[in-house]
Design a protein around this motif. Structure first.
Motif, mmCIF file in Angstrom:
data_model
loop_
_atom_site.group_PDB
_atom_site.id
_atom_site.type_symbol
_atom_site.label_atom_id
_atom_site.label_comp_id
_atom_site.label_asym_id
_atom_site.label_seq_id
_atom_site.Cartn_x
_atom_site.Cartn_y
_atom_site.Cartn_z
ATOM 1 N N ALA A 42 -16.378 47.782 -24.263
ATOM 2 C CA ALA A 42 -17.257 47.644 -25.414
ATOM 3 C C ALA A 42 -18.694 47.426 -25.013
ATOM 4 N N ARG A 388 -15.839 54.966 -30.133
ATOM 5 C CA ARG A 388 -14.747 55.341 -31.017
ATOM 6 C C ARG A 388 -14.327 56.789 -30.825
ATOM 7 N N GLN A 500 -11.439 50.159 -27.391
ATOM 8 C CA GLN A 500 -11.636 48.822 -27.924
ATOM 9 C C GLN A 500 -10.344 48.053 -28.143
ATOM 10 N N ASP A 501 -9.203 48.635 -27.915
ATOM 11 C CA ASP A 501 -7.972 47.885 -28.129
ATOM 12 C C ASP A 501 -6.866 48.376 -27.201
ATOM 13 N N ASN A 526 -11.177 44.360 -29.258
ATOM 14 C CA ASN A 526 -12.541 43.903 -29.035
ATOM 15 C C ASN A 526 -13.503 44.741 -29.852
ATOM 16 N N THR A 527 -14.556 44.109 -30.315
ATOM 17 C CA THR A 527 -15.566 44.818 -31.090
ATOM 18 C C THR A 527 -16.848 44.919 -30.282
ATOM 19 N N THR A 528 -17.718 45.817 -30.696
ATOM 20 C CA THR A 528 -18.979 46.012 -29.985
ATOM 21 C C THR A 528 -19.963 44.877 -30.211
#
Length: 715
Positions: A42, A388, A500-501, A526-528
């Motif tokens: 991320a 993404r 992210q996951d 996890n997010t950015t």
């Protein structure tokens, strides 16, 4: 992204063109840390455009290939032209790459309460090469092969001996009696003197030195024995006389321990001593590894195979483990299939493919016998501009190995006394006959016959009693033992990794004496903008104290504080559902659940962390604990750190400590020396007097690590 460019015609194809943008070494190693991988992704910005590596230019004319099946025949690639990111994997808990030559580490602990030899671990490359090729069907292939020898020490047995010493006062009793008179039993001459008390004498040389109780009694005479004149004369001397050496008679009982009570004239406080011994054994492992990566115009596949054979110097399951390992060497390498195409191979291989391969769940502290897995991911295209848009990857594998199973037991307690002062006595008694000035009365009951001074003519009696008292220490010694055995372990595991996951699943069976079957899964997201979530659970059939069902989770948020700092707030929990609470017949509850809040501030060269553990919320939980950690890095290769726990109610706790880590150069295999100190406390509650039973120790640990090449994980 791992980007490898291959034009339609290439005079020299290597992986030197692999680019890693803003990717630190720590992140590269994050493939070994499931929780850290999505966060690293991320935070890794994608390039706005893919640079030209210089391989797309028109190649110079070259000799036509000798093999009609290949555009570029198989050939060994130079090590420095292969990206270590694509060759890194974990071999029996040790991360290595194709650049790894050897690495050795050792740990030695020094403590008053613990006795253990040095723990060391060595990995040595015997052979390694990377072969690359490009087929006529536009399949780009990289074949990594290697063989390694690993030598390490592993725990075999652990013994913890605790000795509680309680001051006590021991009471005792000495009884000496005899009764003689005119013979009147049937067939006895009336003009003789007989004894009317059985001759019983405690052998004072038989007093148990630990329990202070007699273990042997002599019978010296019987009721009705006729006494010699010299025996009668000797008994009338002052004090108790138990007959002569040739004719002993009477009772002579000596009981130095007829009971105790806490405390004595010297102390009203108990003490406790703790000694821990750890026995190690040597484990040697020979491993053959192979990883095959193939790429066509749209996707890439990865097949990874490990064959391992481990021998322990001491192994109670040697024959079973040897037979299984020998048979597993015949299992095939896993070579993935991939269809060719008329289009050129797309060598911008998705980095998630390698993350997925290294995200596989491997049993800890175990040794691989056979591992085979397949990964697959869509390759990258030039129009990808965000996380993404990067395709996900999957990896599914079978793992067969040897895993440790602990056998725990408490040995039967040993109790013993040790005298700490002289034996004191209060004496009383007397002797005499019918013509004595004082009244002497004595009754002797033998079986159903009763003899008394009231009905015996011309009697002579001796009665002496002493009440004894002595200061002693009462010691109770308990031995707790752990024995480690290695059993076959079969596991099926897989994961789907995206930018992210990560979702992982795992199931398996451990073929110990009590077979253990488990099934579990976990998910990480996890997010950015700095959020991280993780949760999962695993369930066991026939759980024990090491393998048990649990549910776990954590959430964290990272706040950026300019370009030189950040603040991380997190919360995590672990709920141990069915952990074994008995060791043999003894109920021994060891906490495993926890619930905590944590915060950490990183600012330049300084770091400060605060973690609070909440007790008594989850069942079988650790007690309340507040932990403060701090660290400073004055230069790049030296780190100073410490911690303190101002609140800690756990029974085994480290209250404070510090460490220094020095690395010659800022590279993974640079010579490293680490020294640490921790103040350890073992709380055994209170003694009978209300005093705390606490064992304290200072543990000093020295660690060194060195290897070659200096950096097997370059950027």
């Amino acid at each position: 992204m791992a980007m490898i460019y291959v034009p339609k015609s290439i005079p020299k194809l290597t992986w030197k063109s692999v680019k890693t943008y803003n990717w630190s070494f720590v992140v590269a190693l994050a493939v070994l840390n499931v929780a850290g991988i999505p966060a690293a992704l991320a935070q890794t910005p994608l390039p706005s455009a893919i640079p030209d590596p210089g391989l797309n230019k028109t190649p110079k004319p070259s000799q036509p290939p000798s093999d009609p099946d290949y555009i570029i025949p198989p050939r060994v690639a130079p090590n420095d032209e292969i990206s270590a990111f694509t060759t890194t994997f974990t071999l029996n808990d040790i991360p290595i790459s194709h650049l790894t030559q050897w690495q050795v580490s050792g740990v030695q602990a020094f403590a008053d309460t613990t006795n253990s030899d040095m723990v060391w671990d060595g990995t040595f490359k015997l052979h390694a090469e990377v072969i690359e090729s490009l087929s006529r069907t536009n399949i780009y292939r990289v074949d990594q092969r290697g063989s390694y020898l690993q030598l390490r020490t592993v725990p075999l047995e652990r013994r913890v001996t605790t000795t509680t010493t309680q001051p006590q006062t021991m009471t005792g009793l000495e009884i000496q009696m005899s009764l003689t008179g005119v013979c009147f039993l049937p067939n006895a001459p009336r003009d003789q003197q007989c004894t009317y008390m059985p001759g019983l004498v405690i052998d004072r040389n038989s007093i148990d030195p630990d329990l202070f109780v007699p273990t042997r009694v002599f019978q010296t005479s019987q009721v009705g024995d006729i006494l010699a004149p010299e025996t009668l004369a000797f008994m009338e001397l002052p004090g108790f006389q138990g007959g002569t050496a040739s004719q002993p008679i009477g009772l002579d009982f000596y009981f130095p321990n007829s009971g105790t009570f806490p405390g004595n004239s010297q102390s009203q406080r108990s003490t406790i001593d703790r000694q821990e011994e750890i026995d190690l054994t040597i484990a040697g492992t020979f491993s053959r590894v192979r990883q095959v990566v193939k790429a066509n115009d749209t996707q890439a596949v990865l097949g990874r195979t490990i064959h391992g054979f481990t021998l322990f110097w001491d192994d109670e399951n040697r024959w079973l483990n040897t037979v299984i390992q020998a048979g597993a060497q015949l299992l095939p390498d896993f070579i993935p299939d991939l269809e060719g195409s008329e289009n050129p191979a797309n060598t911008r291989i998705n980095r998630n493919l390698f993350f997925a391969a290294n995200n596989t769940r491997l049993p800890s502290s175990s040794f691989t016998i056979y591992s085979a897995g397949l990964g697959r991911a869509e390759s990258l295209t030039p129009n990808i501009r965000s996380l993404r848009e990067i395709p996900g990857a999957s990896y599914h594998s079978l793992w067969l190995g040897l895993s440790p199973v602990m056998d725990r037991n408490f040995e039967e307690d040993r109790i013993f006394y040790r005298a700490t002062g002289p034996q004191l006595a209060i004496n009383g008694g007397g002797e005499g006959g019918e013509d004595a000035d004082h009244n002497v009365q004595l009754l002797s009951a033998v079986n159903q016959d009763i003899f008394s001074t009231d009905n015996i003519q011309n009697f002579y009696a001796q009665v002496y009693i002493s009440f004894l008292r002595q200061d002693v220490n009462f010691n109770r010694q308990s031995v707790y033992r752990e024995q480690r055995r290695y059993y076959p372990h079969l596991s099926l595991t897989g994961n789907w990794t995206r930018s992210q996951d990560i979702f992982r699943y795992y199931t398996g069976v451990i073929a110990s004496e009590t077979v253990k079957v488990y099934l579990g899964a976990d998910y990480t997201f996890n997010t950015t903008d700095g959020w991280s979530f993780r949760g999962g659970g695993v369930g066991y059939l026939n759980p024990d104290r090491d393998y048990y069902s649990q549910i776990f989770g954590n959430v964290s948020k990272r706040f950026r504080l300019g370009n030189n700092g950040n603040l991380i707030l997190s919360s995590f929990f672990n709920y141990a559902i069915d952990r074994e609470t008995r060791i043999g017949d003894v109920v021994s509850i060891s906490p495993a659940s926890e619930l905590a809040l944590s915060g950490r501030l990183n600012w330049g060269i300084f770091s400060l962390g605060l973690t609070n553990y909440f007790g008594d919320i989850l069942p079988n939980s650790y007690d309340d604990r507040l932990l403060i950690e701090f660290a400073v890095r004055p230069v790049n290769n030296i780190t100073l750190s410490g911690y303190i726990a101002p609140i800690d109610k756990t029974s085994s706790r480290s209250v404070y400590g510090s460490s220094i880590n020095w690395r010659l150069k800022n590279q993974p295999n640079s010579p490293t020396l680490s020294a640490s100190w921790q103040h350890q406390e073992y709380d055994y509650g209170n003694d009978i007097f209300g005093n705390s039973l606490l064992v304290t120790d200072n543990i000093f640990t020295i660690l060194f690590r060195v290897g070659s090449s200096p950096n097997p994980f370059p950027r």
